[in-house]
Enzyme design. Sequence first.
Site, PDB file in Angstrom:
ATOM      1  N   ALA A  65      10.472  56.101  22.174  1.00  0.00           N
ATOM      2  CA  ALA A  65      11.744  56.727  22.511  1.00  0.00           C
ATOM      3  C   ALA A  65      11.904  57.960  21.623  1.00  0.00           C
ATOM      4  CB  ALA A  65      12.880  55.748  22.272  1.00  0.00           C
ATOM      5  N   GLY A 108       8.771  52.665  22.525  1.00  0.00           N
ATOM      6  CA  GLY A 108       9.125  52.717  23.940  1.00  0.00           C
ATOM      7  C   GLY A 108       7.933  53.031  24.837  1.00  0.00           C
ATOM      8  N   GLU A 111       6.347  49.810  25.365  1.00  0.00           N
ATOM      9  CA  GLU A 111       7.277  49.026  26.196  1.00  0.00           C
ATOM     10  C   GLU A 111       7.256  49.507  27.653  1.00  0.00           C
ATOM     11  OE1 GLU A 111      10.235  49.940  23.147  1.00  0.00           O
ATOM     12  OE2 GLU A 111      10.813  47.826  23.190  1.00  0.00           O
ATOM     13  N   GLU A 131       9.005  50.394  15.351  1.00  0.00           N
ATOM     14  CA  GLU A 131      10.446  50.600  15.135  1.00  0.00           C
ATOM     15  C   GLU A 131      10.893  50.147  13.755  1.00  0.00           C
ATOM     16  OE1 GLU A 131       9.083  49.358  17.880  1.00  0.00           O
ATOM     17  OE2 GLU A 131       9.965  50.349  19.629  1.00  0.00           O
TER      18      GLU A 131
END
Length: 257
Positions: A65, A108, A111, A131
């Site tokens: 992200a 992300g 993911e 993260e």
Amino acid sequence: MSYETLLLETRGRVAVITLNRPQALNALNSTVMTELCDLLGKLQTDAAIGAVVLTGSEKAFAAGADIKEMQSLDFVDVYLGNLFSGWDDIAGFRKPIIAAVSGFALGGGCELAMMCDFIIATKTAKFGQPEITLGVIPGMGGTQRLTRAVGKAKAMDLCLTGRMMDAHEAESCGLVARVVDQERLLEEAVAAAEKIAGFSQVAVGMVKETVSRAFEQTLTEGLRFERRLFHSLFSTEDQKEGMAAFVEKRKAVFKNR
Ligand code: CAA
């Protein structure tokens, strides 16, 4: 169809979507999310398309992200805005979607690859959920999908240490379906997608639905729980410090607050 962060190419009945933010290693910002959801929505109803390949660049499928976009958000912003909830549409896409991964698939990015039906990776691919190094936890499904894909031991190892695993390790623990040479990545993914697109789309849809069902039972609750914990971390000083340190290219100093 023209997008700021995506490229689209059609090969027979296969749509090849390329994440295209090279300056940010394909970091997944809100524009990528909006555009990808919009494009998949169109492909969903396009009878000429039987399967999709989602890929990135040679260096990065996606490095996570977008930290710069998240850096200044606080708990109320992410909770009321339900940060990342838009990504759920990708997992709800009904046609088969193959992730073709080269380079970094982190946070992300990992993911997003896991939201696809299977992953074909190059030998250079690197997977991870870093993260924890930013003072947060995965918020797009990592704690749930990674654990289901590779089991508790590897998932804990990756999420707690933030380390990356290479393609060989990812294949041997079940995250990745096939590992291929760099130059064969797209060819192999498109060939697989073409084969799938040639079968009865009714049977294909049902395979996707039933295999996903076996994999996803109770996932909804796990994901909701994860999302709320992820949001709550934006009330901590450590999230501000972790993301500021990344942007300022220095080591984070966490205070456990
Ligand atoms: N967000 C925003 N920008 C990013 C980014 C990210 N996730 N990852 C890389 N970039 C940017 C860098 O800031 C840099 O931009 P500038 O040139 O403007 O400085 C550019 O992309 C190139 O990156 P690097 O110079 O860092 O490239 P590198 O080859 O030295 O390192 C890397 C590559 C190891 C992948 C490193 O970029 C990195 O660690 N990225 C962050 C990985 C990460 O922590 N991902 C998780 C994000 S949080 C998340 O995903 C939450 C969730 O659950 C959804």
